[in-house]
Design a protein around this motif. Structure first.
Motif, PDB file in Angstrom:
ATOM      1  N   PHE A   1       8.890  -3.297 -24.448  1.00  0.00           N
ATOM      2  CA  PHE A   1       8.158  -2.066 -24.692  1.00  0.00           C
ATOM      3  C   PHE A   1       7.313  -1.657 -23.497  1.00  0.00           C
ATOM      4  CE2 PHE A   1       9.318  -3.134 -28.973  1.00  0.00           C
ATOM      5  CZ  PHE A   1       9.581  -1.896 -29.522  1.00  0.00           C
ATOM      6  N   LEU A   2       7.706  -2.101 -22.325  1.00  0.00           N
ATOM      7  CA  LEU A   2       6.916  -1.763 -21.156  1.00  0.00           C
ATOM      8  C   LEU A   2       7.849  -1.378 -20.014  1.00  0.00           C
ATOM      9  CD1 LEU A   2       4.007  -1.649 -20.253  1.00  0.00           C
ATOM     10  CD2 LEU A   2       4.209  -3.998 -19.497  1.00  0.00           C
ATOM     11  N   VAL A   3       7.510  -0.285 -19.335  1.00  0.00           N
ATOM     12  CA  VAL A   3       8.311   0.170 -18.206  1.00  0.00           C
ATOM     13  C   VAL A   3       7.512  -0.059 -16.936  1.00  0.00           C
ATOM     14  CG1 VAL A   3       9.397   2.181 -17.144  1.00  0.00           C
ATOM     15  CG2 VAL A   3       9.474   1.893 -19.613  1.00  0.00           C
ATOM     16  N   ARG A   4       8.170  -0.530 -15.894  1.00  0.00           N
ATOM     17  CA  ARG A   4       7.520  -0.704 -14.605  1.00  0.00           C
ATOM     18  C   ARG A   4       8.292   0.071 -13.548  1.00  0.00           C
ATOM     19  NH1 ARG A   4       3.205  -2.071 -15.518  1.00  0.00           N
ATOM     20  NH2 ARG A   4       2.442  -4.089 -16.171  1.00  0.00           N
ATOM     21  N   VAL A   5       7.580   0.547 -12.541  1.00  0.00           N
ATOM     22  CA  VAL A   5       8.243   1.195 -11.415  1.00  0.00           C
ATOM     23  C   VAL A   5       8.780   0.089 -10.523  1.00  0.00           C
ATOM     24  CG1 VAL A   5       7.905   2.726  -9.453  1.00  0.00           C
ATOM     25  CG2 VAL A   5       6.634   3.107 -11.555  1.00  0.00           C
ATOM     26  N   THR A   6      10.060   0.194 -10.117  1.00  0.00           N
ATOM     27  CA  THR A   6      10.619  -0.856  -9.263  1.00  0.00           C
ATOM     28  C   THR A   6      10.000  -0.773  -7.876  1.00  0.00           C
ATOM     29  OG1 THR A   6      12.436   0.599  -8.746  1.00  0.00           O
ATOM     30  CG2 THR A   6      12.816  -1.044 -10.446  1.00  0.00           C
ATOM     31  N   GLU A   7      10.041  -1.896  -7.173  1.00  0.00           N
ATOM     32  CA  GLU A   7       9.343  -1.948  -5.890  1.00  0.00           C
ATOM     33  C   GLU A   7       9.976  -1.056  -4.838  1.00  0.00           C
ATOM     34  OE1 GLU A   7       8.412  -5.628  -4.168  1.00  0.00           O
ATOM     35  OE2 GLU A   7       7.041  -6.209  -5.766  1.00  0.00           O
ATOM     36  N   ASP A   8      11.304  -0.946  -4.906  1.00  0.00           N
ATOM     37  CA  ASP A   8      11.959  -0.161  -3.848  1.00  0.00           C
ATOM     38  C   ASP A   8      12.217   1.283  -4.281  1.00  0.00           C
ATOM     39  OD1 ASP A   8      13.631  -0.923  -5.780  1.00  0.00           O
ATOM     40  OD2 ASP A   8      15.274  -1.582  -4.483  1.00  0.00           O
ATOM     41  N   SER A   9      11.453   1.737  -5.257  1.00  0.00           N
ATOM     42  CA  SER A   9      11.679   3.107  -5.715  1.00  0.00           C
ATOM     43  C   SER A   9      11.164   4.080  -4.666  1.00  0.00           C
ATOM     44  CB  SER A   9      10.925   3.345  -7.013  1.00  0.00           C
ATOM     45  OG  SER A   9       9.561   3.465  -6.728  1.00  0.00           O
ATOM     46  N   ASN A  10      11.815   5.244  -4.596  1.00  0.00           N
ATOM     47  CA  ASN A  10      11.267   6.266  -3.707  1.00  0.00           C
ATOM     48  C   ASN A  10      10.952   7.532  -4.502  1.00  0.00           C
ATOM     49  OD1 ASN A  10      13.894   6.632  -4.208  1.00  0.00           O
ATOM     50  ND2 ASN A  10      14.576   6.680  -2.079  1.00  0.00           N
ATOM     51  N   LEU A  11      10.125   7.344  -5.494  1.00  0.00           N
ATOM     52  CA  LEU A  11       9.702   8.470  -6.317  1.00  0.00           C
ATOM     53  C   LEU A  11       8.707   9.317  -5.534  1.00  0.00           C
ATOM     54  CD1 LEU A  11       9.036   6.559  -9.616  1.00  0.00           C
ATOM     55  CD2 LEU A  11      10.794   8.261  -9.287  1.00  0.00           C
ATOM     56  N   THR A  12       8.717  10.581  -5.816  1.00  0.00           N
ATOM     57  CA  THR A  12       7.731  11.458  -5.187  1.00  0.00           C
ATOM     58  C   THR A  12       6.828  12.030  -6.273  1.00  0.00           C
ATOM     59  OG1 THR A  12       9.224  13.312  -5.394  1.00  0.00           O
ATOM     60  CG2 THR A  12       9.245  12.113  -3.296  1.00  0.00           C
ATOM     61  N   GLU A  13       5.763  12.601  -5.808  1.00  0.00           N
ATOM     62  CA  GLU A  13       4.813  13.190  -6.734  1.00  0.00           C
ATOM     63  C   GLU A  13       5.464  14.280  -7.584  1.00  0.00           C
ATOM     64  OE1 GLU A  13       0.495  14.885  -5.941  1.00  0.00           O
ATOM     65  OE2 GLU A  13       1.082  13.276  -4.566  1.00  0.00           O
ATOM     66  N   GLU A  14       6.392  15.008  -6.955  1.00  0.00           N
ATOM     67  CA  GLU A  14       7.060  16.104  -7.673  1.00  0.00           C
ATOM     68  C   GLU A  14       7.873  15.559  -8.851  1.00  0.00           C
ATOM     69  OE1 GLU A  14       7.342  16.267  -3.981  1.00  0.00           O
ATOM     70  OE2 GLU A  14       5.417  17.255  -4.376  1.00  0.00           O
ATOM     71  N   THR A  15       8.622  14.479  -8.566  1.00  0.00           N
ATOM     72  CA  THR A  15       9.427  13.897  -9.648  1.00  0.00           C
ATOM     73  C   THR A  15       8.542  13.499 -10.817  1.00  0.00           C
ATOM     74  OG1 THR A  15       9.944  12.440  -7.789  1.00  0.00           O
ATOM     75  CG2 THR A  15      11.650  12.737  -9.441  1.00  0.00           C
ATOM     76  N   ILE A  16       7.412  12.908 -10.500  1.00  0.00           N
ATOM     77  CA  ILE A  16       6.504  12.486 -11.559  1.00  0.00           C
ATOM     78  C   ILE A  16       6.055  13.678 -12.379  1.00  0.00           C
ATOM     79  CG2 ILE A  16       4.272  11.396 -12.057  1.00  0.00           C
ATOM     80  CD1 ILE A  16       6.477   9.552 -10.956  1.00  0.00           C
ATOM     81  N   ARG A  17       5.764  14.748 -11.672  1.00  0.00           N
ATOM     82  CA  ARG A  17       5.329  15.951 -12.385  1.00  0.00           C
ATOM     83  C   ARG A  17       6.451  16.488 -13.270  1.00  0.00           C
ATOM     84  NH1 ARG A  17       3.061  19.184  -7.992  1.00  0.00           N
ATOM     85  NH2 ARG A  17       1.869  17.327  -7.478  1.00  0.00           N
TER      86      ARG A  17
ATOM     87  N   ALA B   1       0.820  -1.216   0.000  1.00  0.00           N
ATOM     88  CA  ALA B   1       0.000   0.000   0.000  1.00  0.00           C
ATOM     89  C   ALA B   1       0.850   1.261   0.000  1.00  0.00           C
ATOM     90  CB  ALA B   1      -0.921  -0.004   1.202  1.00  0.00           C
ATOM     91  N   THR B   2       2.140   1.093   0.338  1.00  0.00           N
ATOM     92  CA  THR B   2       2.999   2.277   0.389  1.00  0.00           C
ATOM     93  C   THR B   2       3.429   2.740  -0.992  1.00  0.00           C
ATOM     94  OG1 THR B   2       4.771   0.709   0.764  1.00  0.00           O
ATOM     95  CG2 THR B   2       3.948   1.903   2.698  1.00  0.00           C
ATOM     96  N   SER B   3       3.359   1.852  -1.995  1.00  0.00           N
ATOM     97  CA  SER B   3       3.799   2.287  -3.318  1.00  0.00           C
ATOM     98  C   SER B   3       2.681   3.111  -3.967  1.00  0.00           C
ATOM     99  CB  SER B   3       4.182   1.084  -4.186  1.00  0.00           C
ATOM    100  OG  SER B   3       3.101   0.199  -4.262  1.00  0.00           O
ATOM    101  N   LYS B   4       3.010   4.315  -4.271  1.00  0.00           N
ATOM    102  CA  LYS B   4       1.977   5.269  -4.695  1.00  0.00           C
ATOM    103  C   LYS B   4       2.082   5.643  -6.174  1.00  0.00           C
ATOM    104  CE  LYS B   4      -0.147   6.010  -0.764  1.00  0.00           C
ATOM    105  NZ  LYS B   4      -1.451   5.382  -0.587  1.00  0.00           N
ATOM    106  N   ILE B   5       3.070   5.065  -6.856  1.00  0.00           N
ATOM    107  CA  ILE B   5       3.272   5.468  -8.254  1.00  0.00           C
ATOM    108  C   ILE B   5       3.400   4.226  -9.143  1.00  0.00           C
ATOM    109  CG2 ILE B   5       4.973   6.532  -9.807  1.00  0.00           C
ATOM    110  CD1 ILE B   5       5.416   8.417  -7.196  1.00  0.00           C
ATOM    111  N   HIS B   6       2.674   4.217 -10.233  1.00  0.00           N
ATOM    112  CA  HIS B   6       2.701   3.060 -11.123  1.00  0.00           C
ATOM    113  C   HIS B   6       2.690   3.499 -12.580  1.00  0.00           C
ATOM    114  CE1 HIS B   6       1.780   0.545  -7.707  1.00  0.00           C
ATOM    115  NE2 HIS B   6       0.807   1.372  -7.389  1.00  0.00           N
ATOM    116  N   VAL B   7       3.136   2.580 -13.438  1.00  0.00           N
ATOM    117  CA  VAL B   7       2.937   2.782 -14.868  1.00  0.00           C
ATOM    118  C   VAL B   7       1.665   2.005 -15.219  1.00  0.00           C
ATOM    119  CG1 VAL B   7       3.825   2.396 -17.176  1.00  0.00           C
ATOM    120  CG2 VAL B   7       5.372   3.035 -15.342  1.00  0.00           C
ATOM    121  N   TYR B   8       0.603   2.730 -15.524  1.00  0.00           N
ATOM    122  CA  TYR B   8      -0.693   2.089 -15.735  1.00  0.00           C
ATOM    123  C   TYR B   8      -0.847   1.587 -17.161  1.00  0.00           C
ATOM    124  CZ  TYR B   8      -2.213   3.647 -11.169  1.00  0.00           C
ATOM    125  OH  TYR B   8      -2.335   3.829  -9.825  1.00  0.00           O
ATOM    126  N   CYS B   9      -0.076   0.580 -17.498  1.00  0.00           N
ATOM    127  CA  CYS B   9      -0.199  -0.029 -18.815  1.00  0.00           C
ATOM    128  C   CYS B   9       0.339  -1.436 -18.709  1.00  0.00           C
ATOM    129  CB  CYS B   9       0.595   0.758 -19.866  1.00  0.00           C
ATOM    130  SG  CYS B   9       0.450   0.045 -21.510  1.00  0.00           S
TER     131      CYS B   9
END
Lengths: 276, 447
Positions: free
Chosen positions: A234-250, A190-198
């Protein structure tokens, strides 16, 4: 008059005799049940979702007490009740990571190109057995809501032809995973908040034609934060131990919007259109 | 069984008669269409194991050359529809929706035949194994729709005693007239094919069932069949699904196939008239199965009729041959309107079991909102398999496939009558199709 009295007396006597008999049998043949089973059943969520692998909450409680089943296999139980159950059993509560389901697709009716008007059974598996619904993409969400109907907690919404999991409602029981014919749903912490939705394994250009919101593997995100992404074909996934933030995504600003935060994905078009 | 041969009932129990619209395409001879530049041939055109391609991109092939070998016993080879070069091996939309593998054949315009198989004009003197082998080598499958390899059907296990060859000329599907035209224009081949089948099966009794709405076909076949007194031609009531295997056997011989049984359990082998013509061509002329007769019809089509279409002809080319469209199309169906599959693309190509290409106009297509079952029982009255459709429909809707199995959902022949008659617009046959798929998958897993 006497007749009535006799009848009343007989009934009273009968009642008395039977009452004594019932009382005696209840004492004499009482089944010894562990009172903890009932207590634990009370504390379990009572949704009978079957996510633990047992036939409902009562059965699970019995297994916990009698056969030492693992309490943490119930993902729907609240933290507070979880501790209480551990207390009843005299065990350490231990750590439990909450998981939630994610539907790896963002191709709703606006974004995914339509191939045909599907008017068969309103069920994803039935559609998958035929041509796979009306959308062109053969990997994405069919959007007929088999998972939403299966969910005991009302956590899946079909919004505009796309299944969206609301993490605050999802208890991570995993019932939706098996029912999806496209294998789009996975449990994540539940802590992972960022995904590649494809979830499409097609080549980039093919995907692009089928859906505006596909991950076309431009690798913009991978170049920006190489450690947090895992590009396969042809598909990218966010790694499980990533610490991306909302800002980085933006900052990355995924050109198709496949890379998204859970909060934004679930709220994206809210209020625009109701469930399909 | 032979001693108490029952009186022939003229039809089966249940069934309906929907408006058949056969007049749209029944008149006029079967037409040929010009050679195309390119054919897209679906590789698996039979039920059972897929054939294995033995050519590669760039190879040159001749018309009738074998381009794929049979992939097992229940499988047949595939032949090139014309001479030319092999193009890409690609995925095209399949007839039932899911994409399928297909091979392109780019025509060289010469349409040159390869070394033909030896023709046996005097096939009566050949032994049956040779004929059976020929049926298989020519790539013949059931052309009524199922596409089951014919040679497998013609080699029943020795413990089954076969005494009757049942020929299906019913053509009960509305709109389709391909079999009707075929019987009228190629009666000789139909009868020869039937006799070849009978020889392979070592039987003599042949029954041909034809619906009464095809009087010309009945008359022509009766006239031609005078030469063989073992051939019986029986007119049948016009009622859908008269061409269903079990319905046809019951109507013609009075025998009932039990649930889960096969026609051979009651001593019958059923063949479609189209298959018979293919068999006759393969045996007497040595020609493999590379074309079939297809009805192109529907009110939006300008010049409806029947066509000799090579396998691999895309639907758009077939439509072109039929003069194109004159009004907007609501739905395209491959096969008949009752059992056929709706298509989402004109790229889908003609295969061995494509009996019709049907275009329905916008106002002929309706979308139903499925309501709750009214328990009116119309579906139960109409079901040709005498199933308790209303109960089945409800248990399937609730995904109780165990109960569906108990109620014989596997006997459903997917004729679509229950959906057609339902006043609540329930998608019954779709439910059953799904139930059958789920049950079969479960059985496979348990094996």
């Amino acid at each position: 008059m006497t007749n009535i009295l006799i009848a009343a007396a007989v009934l009273a006597l009968l009642g008395l005799v039977l009452g004594i008999l019932i009382g005696y049998t209840a004492k004499r043949f009482a089944v010894e049940a562990d009172p903890r089973i009932e207590e634990i059943t009370e504390l379990l969520p009572g949704a009978n979702c079957g996510g633990c692998g047992y036939a409902g909450c009562a059965d699970f409680a019995k297994e916990i007490v009698e056969n030492d089943a693992n309490i943490s296999s119930c993902s729907a139980c609240s933290e507070e009740n979880f501790k209480k159950i551990a207390e009843i059993l005299g065990k350490e509560a231990g750590n439990r990571e909450k998981q939630v389901a994610v539907v790896y697709c963002s191709g709703d009716n606006h974004k995914a190109k339509r191939l045909a008007r599907y008017n068969g059974l309103n069920d994803c598996r039935a559609a998958a057995a035929l041509s796979g619904g009306g959308k062109t993409c053969r990997f994405g969400c069919i959007g007929l809501g088999s998972c939403a109907r299966r969910c005991q907690f009302g956590a899946i919404e079909i919004r505009n032809g796309l299944a969206i999991v609301h993490p605050e409602l999802c208890e991570g029981c995993g019932n939706c995973i098996d029912i999806c014919p496209r294998k789009l749903i996975r449990l994540v912490p539940a802590t992972s908040k960022i995904h590649v939705y494809c979830n499409s394994l097609e080549k980039g250009p093919v995907k692009r034609k089928a859906c505006e919101a596909a991950c076309i593997a431009c690798k913009k995100c991978v170049r920006a934060v190489p450690d947090s992404f895992n590009a396969q074909g042809f598909l990218v996934r966010v790694t499980e131990d990533s610490n991306l933030t909302e800002e980085t995504i933006r900052e990355i600003a995924c050109p198709t919007g496949a890379l998204d935060t859970v909060a934004h994905h679930t709220a994206a078009n809210s209020g625009k259109e109701g469930a399909a | 069984m032979k001693n108490n041969m029952p009186i022939h009932p003229k039809h089966f129990e249940g069934g309906i008669h929907p408006a058949d619209h056969k007049e749209l395409s029944a008149a006029g001879l079967i037409r040929n269409i010009p050679l195309l530049d390119k054919y897209t041939l679906v590789i698996q055109q039979n039920i059972g194991a897929p054939p294995k391609l033995n050519v590669q991109k760039g190879d040159t092939v001749l018309k009738g050359q074998k381009i794929a070998d049979a992939g097992g016993f229940v499988s047949v080879p595939l032949h090139a529809p014309t001479s030319g070069t092999i193009g890409e091996i690609l995925e095209i939309p399949g007839a039932n929706g899911a994409p399928v593998q297909a091979v392109e054949i780019i025509s060289d315009g010469k349409d040159e035949w390869c070394e033909p198989m030896t023709p046996y004009p005097n096939w009566r003197d050949q032994n049956r194994e040779l004929l059976l082998e020929r049926v298989r080598e020519a790539g013949i499958v059931g052309m009524g729709g199922a596409a089951f390899p014919t040679h497998a059907k013609l080699s029943p296990p020795p413990e089954k005693i076969i005494d009757t060859l049942v020929i299906n000329g019913a053509e009960c599907e509305p709109y389709l007239t391909a079999d009707d035209r075929l019987m009228r224009e190629y009666p000789e081949q139909v009868l020869t094919g039937a006799e070849i089948c009978a020889k392979i099966l070592r039987i003599s009794h042949i029954v041909i069932g034809i619906e009464e709405n095809k009087p010309d076909a009945i008359n022509i076949l009766r006239r031609k069949a005078k030469r063989n007194r073992n051939i019986q031609i029986i007119p049948l009531h016009v009622r859908y699904p008269q061409g269903g295997e079990k319905q046809l056997i019951y109507a013609l011989t009075g025998r009932k196939v039990v649930a889960g049984g096969l026609p051979m359990d009651v001593g019958c082998v059923v063949q479609n008239v189209g298959t018979l013509k293919a068999i006759a061509d393969a045996v007497t002329e040595g020609r493999p199965l590379i074309e079939r007769i297809v009805t192109v019809t529907g009110t939006p089509v300008k010049d409806t009729g029947n066509f000799h279409l090579r396998l691999g002809t895309p639907v758009e080319k077939a439509l072109e041959a039929a003069g194109g469209l004159q009004s907007p199309v609501g739905k395209l169906i491959l096969g008949g309107p009752m059992m056929g599959f709706a298509q989402s693309s004109l790229k889908v190509s003609v295969s061995k079991n494509t009996s019709g290409i049907l275009f329905l106009a916008n106002d002929e297509v309706r979308q139903f909102e499925a309501g709750p079952c009214l328990s009116c029982g119309r579906c139960v009255d109409a079901c040709p398999m005498r199933l308790l459709v209303s109960t089945l429909s409800k248990v399937c809707e609730n995904e109780r496939y165990d109960l569906a199995e108990e109620n014989y959902v596997l006997s459903c022949l997917e004729c679509g009558i229950c959906t057609y008659v339902c006043p609540a617009g329930r998608p019954n046959v779709q439910h059953f199709r799904r139930a059958k798929a789920e049950i079969n998958e479960k059985r496979r897993k348990n094996k």
